[in-house]
Design a protein around this motif. Structure first.
Motif, PDB file in Angstrom:
ATOM      1  N   GLU A  89      41.418  37.914  35.144  1.00 37.76           N
ATOM      2  CA  GLU A  89      40.644  36.794  35.662  1.00 37.76           C
ATOM      3  C   GLU A  89      40.272  36.964  37.122  1.00 37.76           C
ATOM      4  O   GLU A  89      39.238  36.460  37.572  1.00 37.76           O
ATOM      5  CB  GLU A  89      41.432  35.486  35.473  1.00 37.76           C
ATOM      6  CG  GLU A  89      41.581  35.072  34.019  1.00 37.76           C
ATOM      7  CD  GLU A  89      42.256  33.716  33.883  1.00 37.76           C
ATOM      8  OE1 GLU A  89      42.474  33.050  34.919  1.00 37.76           O
ATOM      9  OE2 GLU A  89      42.572  33.316  32.748  1.00 37.76           O
ATOM     10  N   THR A  90      41.095  37.669  37.877  1.00 34.75           N
ATOM     11  CA  THR A  90      40.839  37.833  39.312  1.00 34.75           C
ATOM     12  C   THR A  90      39.948  39.032  39.598  1.00 34.75           C
ATOM     13  O   THR A  90      38.913  38.919  40.256  1.00 34.75           O
ATOM     14  CB  THR A  90      42.170  37.983  40.073  1.00 34.75           C
ATOM     15  OG1 THR A  90      42.996  36.850  39.804  1.00 34.75           O
ATOM     16  CG2 THR A  90      41.910  38.081  41.564  1.00 34.75           C
ATOM     17  N   THR A  91      40.353  40.195  39.091  1.00 36.56           N
ATOM     18  CA  THR A  91      39.611  41.420  39.398  1.00 36.56           C
ATOM     19  C   THR A  91      38.413  41.633  38.470  1.00 36.56           C
ATOM     20  O   THR A  91      37.529  42.435  38.777  1.00 36.56           O
ATOM     21  CB  THR A  91      40.535  42.634  39.280  1.00 36.56           C
ATOM     22  OG1 THR A  91      40.956  42.774  37.898  1.00 36.56           O
ATOM     23  CG2 THR A  91      41.758  42.476  40.157  1.00 36.56           C
ATOM     24  N   LYS A  92      38.398  40.938  37.321  1.00 36.47           N
ATOM     25  CA  LYS A  92      37.352  41.070  36.295  1.00 36.47           C
ATOM     26  C   LYS A  92      37.367  42.434  35.619  1.00 36.47           C
ATOM     27  O   LYS A  92      36.418  42.816  34.930  1.00 36.47           O
ATOM     28  CB  LYS A  92      35.957  40.805  36.884  1.00 36.47           C
ATOM     29  CG  LYS A  92      35.823  39.454  37.582  1.00 36.47           C
ATOM     30  CD  LYS A  92      36.165  38.300  36.644  1.00 36.47           C
ATOM     31  CE  LYS A  92      36.046  36.948  37.339  1.00 36.47           C
ATOM     32  NZ  LYS A  92      36.476  35.829  36.470  1.00 36.47           N
ATOM     33  N   ILE A  93      38.453  43.190  35.822  1.00 36.32           N
ATOM     34  CA  ILE A  93      38.571  44.516  35.222  1.00 36.32           C
ATOM     35  C   ILE A  93      39.083  44.380  33.783  1.00 36.32           C
ATOM     36  O   ILE A  93      39.983  43.589  33.499  1.00 36.32           O
ATOM     37  CB  ILE A  93      39.534  45.392  36.048  1.00 36.32           C
ATOM     38  CG1 ILE A  93      38.898  45.698  37.413  1.00 36.32           C
ATOM     39  CG2 ILE A  93      39.868  46.680  35.305  1.00 36.32           C
ATOM     40  CD1 ILE A  93      39.813  46.429  38.358  1.00 36.32           C
ATOM     41  N   PHE A  94      38.504  45.188  32.890  1.00 31.93           N
ATOM     42  CA  PHE A  94      38.923  45.185  31.485  1.00 31.93           C
ATOM     43  C   PHE A  94      39.966  46.268  31.249  1.00 31.93           C
ATOM     44  O   PHE A  94      39.883  47.365  31.809  1.00 31.93           O
ATOM     45  CB  PHE A  94      37.725  45.442  30.569  1.00 31.93           C
ATOM     46  CG  PHE A  94      36.787  44.277  30.430  1.00 31.93           C
ATOM     47  CD1 PHE A  94      36.935  43.363  29.405  1.00 31.93           C
ATOM     48  CD2 PHE A  94      35.746  44.109  31.337  1.00 31.93           C
ATOM     49  CE1 PHE A  94      36.069  42.297  29.273  1.00 31.93           C
ATOM     50  CE2 PHE A  94      34.868  43.046  31.215  1.00 31.93           C
ATOM     51  CZ  PHE A  94      35.031  42.132  30.180  1.00 31.93           C
ATOM     52  N   SER A  95      40.932  45.947  30.397  1.00 35.09           N
ATOM     53  CA  SER A  95      41.950  46.918  29.983  1.00 35.09           C
ATOM     54  C   SER A  95      42.261  46.696  28.509  1.00 35.09           C
ATOM     55  O   SER A  95      42.096  45.589  27.984  1.00 35.09           O
ATOM     56  CB  SER A  95      43.247  46.742  30.786  1.00 35.09           C
ATOM     57  OG  SER A  95      43.026  46.870  32.169  1.00 35.09           O
ATOM     58  N   ALA A  96      42.712  47.755  27.856  1.00 31.29           N
ATOM     59  CA  ALA A  96      43.241  47.594  26.507  1.00 31.29           C
ATOM     60  C   ALA A  96      44.610  46.934  26.607  1.00 31.29           C
ATOM     61  O   ALA A  96      45.287  47.024  27.643  1.00 31.29           O
ATOM     62  CB  ALA A  96      43.347  48.937  25.811  1.00 31.29           C
TER      63      ALA A  96
END
Length: 693
Positions: A138-145
Motif C-alpha cells: 500500500e505504501t510503496t505500490k510495489i507488487f510481489s508474489a
C-alpha cells in the motif's frame, strides 16, 4: 473420400472457402495429436500449473519456472531479507526450466517473494509467471508474489454445478466498482451485498471482469500481468471461492472474463522480458506490440505458449470452479492486422490470407479443452468481425465457442438514439438488426455492456435523459424528457432481450438506469473513485424513479426465464408497419407488441395473430414501471375472425397501443374462437373481456 464439414454443408456460400475452413480444422486436429502424443486428450496435456510455480508437499517447497534465456535465477523474499543467497539459488533443468527445492521451514504462508533473473548483459526483478497470489504494498505500490498456503483452505460445498442455459441471462459485473462507496469493493462485499440483488433480479449467471491480476486498476482488468493470480485488490483466493460457491448454491453460473488476446508490457510485474529475451511468450518482431492497445501479443505458434494459456483455462476451472469464460479481444487474435480498419463486408474478407492460423488453432484447442474438462462449461467470444463458424462445435468445423457477442446491437441502439428523431425509428430496421445473425450460431444479445458506459461515451439512459436525471427523477416530478427516456429504455431492453437466440447480457446497474458513466481513478480525474462505483442507494429509494426501471427489468427477466428454452423458440413476426411505428412478433405462446410512435396512440389496432384468447402479461405503461396506466390489464382479448385467414387459423387481435409503449400477451386458448358481439374498442375498454377472477 473425405466428408465435407457440416459448417460447409449448411452454408453453400462457404463452399468457395472450403479449403481454408478444412485446413483450419486439420491444423487443430494435428496440433491436438502433436501436443498429446497421439492420445488426443488435452486435459492430460494442460497441466503446466501443476509443474511450474510454487508448490508445497510433505517434503517441503518446490518452485519451477521456464526461462531458457536466463543464466542464473535467485529466489528472494521476506525470508532472505530480499537478498540473493546461495541456498535460494535455482538450478537449471531440462528444456530451459529452472527448479529449487526447499525444506518446509524455508518459507511460510504470507511470505512475499520474487525472482532475480540474470541473463547475458543484465538482470531484473521478476514475479514468477505462474504465481497464483500477487499483492501490492500500500505504501510503496510495489507488487510481489505471496506464499498462499493457509492452514484451512476453502472447501467448496457445491461439488457438481450445472449452469442453466435455457435461457442464459448474464449479469456482467466488476467486483471493485460494485459498491456504493468511493473505493475498491471486495469479493466478500460483492458476495454479501450484490449477489443477493442478482438472485432477486432473476439472472442465472454472473460474468466477472478483472479477475486476473493487473497492475493498473484503470485498465478495467484488460492489461493482465499475472495470469494465474486472482486480483488481490479485491481480497483473498478463499474469498473469491466463497463467492463462487454461494453463487452456485443459488443456481447462478459464474463466468470469468479471461484475457488471452494480449498482455501488459510491464517487465517487473508482467511477462514482458521474463528471462531477458523479448520473444519468450510474445512475438519477437514487429508483431510484438499491439498497435492500438499498448500491450504485447502472444506467439500462439509456440507449444510452450499454448501450454501456458491452455493450462490457464484449466486452472481457473479446476481451482476456482468457474463455469466458463468470456474470451476478450477475439477479433484482435483472429487477424494479423487485429481487425483494425477492416470492414468485413463479404465472406472473402475472412479467408484472404490475413487470418492468424496459430491464434485460430489456439482458440479451437481452448474450446475443446474447456468442454473436455466440463461438458457444461460456457464459452463466449467477444468478436466483432463476424467470422463464420466461431460459435459452432469443433466437430462441425467451427472454433467451438458456445456463444458469440452480438456486438452490432449496442452500436445500433446508440446510433439510433444519436442520429434519428423518434419519429424515424423504424420497426422493420429494429427487428432486422436484432435478428440478423447466423442461424447456426448462438449469440449473446445486449443493449449495452460496460463498453457503452466508459468515460467518453454514455449509457443508454444517460443518452436519453442526460442532465435531467440530476433534477427530475423524483417520484411525482412529471418531466417529458425523463418520461421519454424511461419509456424507450424499457422498450429497447425488452426488444433486445425477447429476440435472443442464445443469451442476454446486462451490465450491473444499467438495468435500473444507473446515471452518468464509468471512469476509473486516474491522473486526469485526480485519482477519484466517484465514477468507479455503483450507487445502489438510488434504486433502493422509494422516492426516486429508478425503482420503476428495476421493476421492469426484474419482471422482464423473470418472464423470459419462466419459459423453458425461450431462446430456442421460433420467432414469428406478426406485424411491422413503419408508418405506424408498430412491431409485433410471437415466441411460443407469448406475443410482444411495440408502439414506437412518440405521439400516436392507437385504439383497436389490428394485428394478425393465431386465433384464440390472449391475456395481458406485462405492459410498460403500467404505473409499476413508471407509466401512465392506460392499459387495462384485467382484460382478456379474443381475436376477431377473418374469412381470408380462416384456413390458417388466424384472426385479428385488436389492442389499445399507447404511444411509446410495449406489452406482452399470452395466448391462453390456441384455437379459433367465435367472435362475440361487442362495442367498438375504446381507450380503456379494448376489444376483449374481463379475466375471470
Amino acid at each position: 473420400m473425405t466428408k465435407t464439414l457440416p459448417i460447409i454443408n449448411d452454408d453453400p456460400w462457404l463452399e468457395p472457402y472450403a479449403a481454408a475452413i478444412e485446413g483450419r480444422h486439420e491444423d487443430a486436429a494435428r496440433k491436438i495429436q502433436e501436443l498429446t502424443g497421439g492420445s488426443g486428450n488435452l486435459d492430460d496435456f494442460a497441466n503446466a500449473y501443476n509443474y511450474y510455480g510454487l508448490h508445497r508437499d510433505q517434503q517441503g517447497w518446490t518452485l519451477r519456472e521456464w526461462a531458457p534465456h536466463a543464466t542464473s535465477i535467485y529466489l528472494v523474499g521476506t525470508f532472505s531479507d530480499w537478498k540473493e543467497c546461495e541456498p535460494y539459488r535455482m538450478q537449471p533443468v531440462a528444456d530451459g526450466n529452472w527448479e529449487i527445492k526447499l525444506p518446509a521451514r524455508a518459507m511460510k504462508h504470507g511470505d512475499l517473494f520474487k525472482l532475480h533473473v540474470h541473463w547475458d548483459g543484465g538482470w531484473g526483478e521478476r514475479i514468477p509467471a505462474y504465481a497464483t497470489r500477487v499483492v501490492q504494498d500500500e505504501t510503496t505500490k510495489i507488487f510481489s508474489a505471496q506464499v498462499w498456503c493457509p492452514e484451512k483452505p476453502y472447501q467448496f460445498k457445491v461439488k457438481h454445478f450445472v449452469p442453466n442455459t435455457a435461457p442464459l441471462l448474464i449479469y456482467e459485473c466488476h467486483i471493485g466498482m460494485a459498491e456504493d462507496k468511493e473505493g475498491v469493493g471486495t469479493y466478500e462485499e460483492f458476495r454479501v451485498n450484490v449477489l443477493p440483488r442478482v438472485i432477486k433480479d432473476g439472472y442465472n449467471a454472473i460474468q466477472i471482469m478483472a479477475i486476473q491480476e493487473h497492475p493498473y486498476y484503470g485498465s478495467f482488468g484488460y492489461h493482465v500481468s499475472s495470469f494465474y493470480a486472482a486480483s488481490s485488490r479485491f481480497g483473498t483466493p478463499d474469498e473469491l471461492k466463497h463467492l463462487i460457491d454461494d453463487a452456485h448454491a443459488a443456481g447462478i453460473a459464474v463466468i470469468m472474463d479471461i484475457v488471452h488476446s494480449h498482455a501488459v508490457k510491464n517487465e517487473v510485474e508482467g511477462l514482458g522480458r521474463f528471462d531477458g529475451s523479448y520473444d519468450l511468450y510474445f512475438y519477437g518482431d514487429s508483431r510484438r506490440e499491439h498497435p492500438a492497445w499498448d500491450s504485447l501479443c502472444f506467439d500462439y505458434g509456440k507449444d510452450a505458449v499454448l501450454n501456458f494459456l491452455l493450462s490457464n483455462c484449466k486452472y481457473w476451472i479446476k481451482e476456482y470452479q468457474f463455469d466458463g469464460f468470456r474470451f476478450d479481444g477475439v477479433t484482435s487474435m483472429l487477424y494479423y492486422n487485429h481487425g483494425l480498419g477492416q470492414a468485413f463486408g463479404s465472406y472473402a474478407d475472412y479467408y484472404n490470407g490475413g487470418e492468424d492460423t496459430n491464434a485460430i488453432t489456439y482458440l479451437t484447442l481452448a474450446n475443446v479443452l474447456i468442454h473436455e474438462i466440463n461438458p457444461h462449461a460456457i464459452t463466449i467470444a467477444e468478436e466483432m468481425s463476424g467470422m463464420p463458424g466461431l460459435a459452432r462445435p469443433y466437430s462441425d468445423g467451427g472454433l467451438g465457442f458456445d456463444y458469440r457477442m452480438a456486438m452490432g446491437i449496442p452500436d445500433y441502439w446508440i446510433k439510433t438514439i444519436k442520429e434519428k428523431r423518434d419519429e424515424d425509428w423504424k420497426p422493420t430496421s429494429i427487428f432486422w438488426e436484432l435478428t440478423n445473425r447466423r442461424a447456426d450460431e448462438k449469440t449473446v444479445s445486449y443493449a449495452e455492456s460496460h463498453d457503452q458506459a466508459l468515460v467518453g461515451d454514455k449509457t443508454i439512459i444517460f443518452r436519453l435523459i442526460d442532465k435531467e436525471m440530476y433534477w427530475h427523477m423524483m417520484v411525482g416530478d412529471n418531466n417529458s424528457v425523463v418520461d421519454r427516456g424511461m419509456a424507450l429504455h424499457k422498450m429497447i431492453r425488452m426488444a433486445t432481450a425477447s429476440l435472443i437466440n442464445g443469451a442476454y447480457l446486462n451490465f450491473m446497474g444499467n438495468e435500473w438506469g444507473h446515471p452518468e458513466w464509468i471512469d476509473f481513478p486516474r491522473e486526469g480525474n485526480g485519482w477519484s473513485y466517484k465514477y468507479a462505483r455503483r450507487q445502489w442507494s438510488l434504486v433502493d429509494r422509494k422516492d426516486l424513479k429508478y425503482q420503476y426501471l428495476n421493476n421492469w427489468d426484474n419482471d422482464m427477466i423473470h418472464l423470459l426465464s419462466s419459459v423453458h428454452n425461450f431462446q430456442a423458440t421460433p420467432i414469428r413476426k406478426l406485424w411491422d408497419k413503419d408508418d405506424d411505428q408498430v412491431l409485433a412478433y410471437m415466441r411460443g405462446n407469448l406475443v410482444f407488441v411495440f408502439n414506437f410512435s412518440p405521439t400516436r396512440s392507437y385504439t383497436g389496432y389490428g394485428i394478425l395473430a393465431p386465433a384464440g384468447e390472449y391475456d395481458g402479461v406485462l405492459d410498460s405503461d403500467s404505473p409499476r414501471y413508471g407509466g401512465y396506466g392506460n392499459i387495462d390489464e384485467s382484460v382478456s382479448h379474443l381475436t376477431q375472425p377473418d374469412p381470408l385467414y380462416a384456413d390458417a387459423h388466424l384472426g385479428w387481435l385488436k389492442l389499445y397501443l399507447p404511444a411509446r409503449s410495449m406489452q406482452v400477451l399470452r395466448l391462453a386458448a390456441a384455437k379459433p374462437v367465435k367472435a362475440a358481439a361487442r362495442k367498438p374498442a375504446a381507450r380503456k375498454a379494448h376489444t376483449g373481456r374481463k379475466k375471470k377472477k
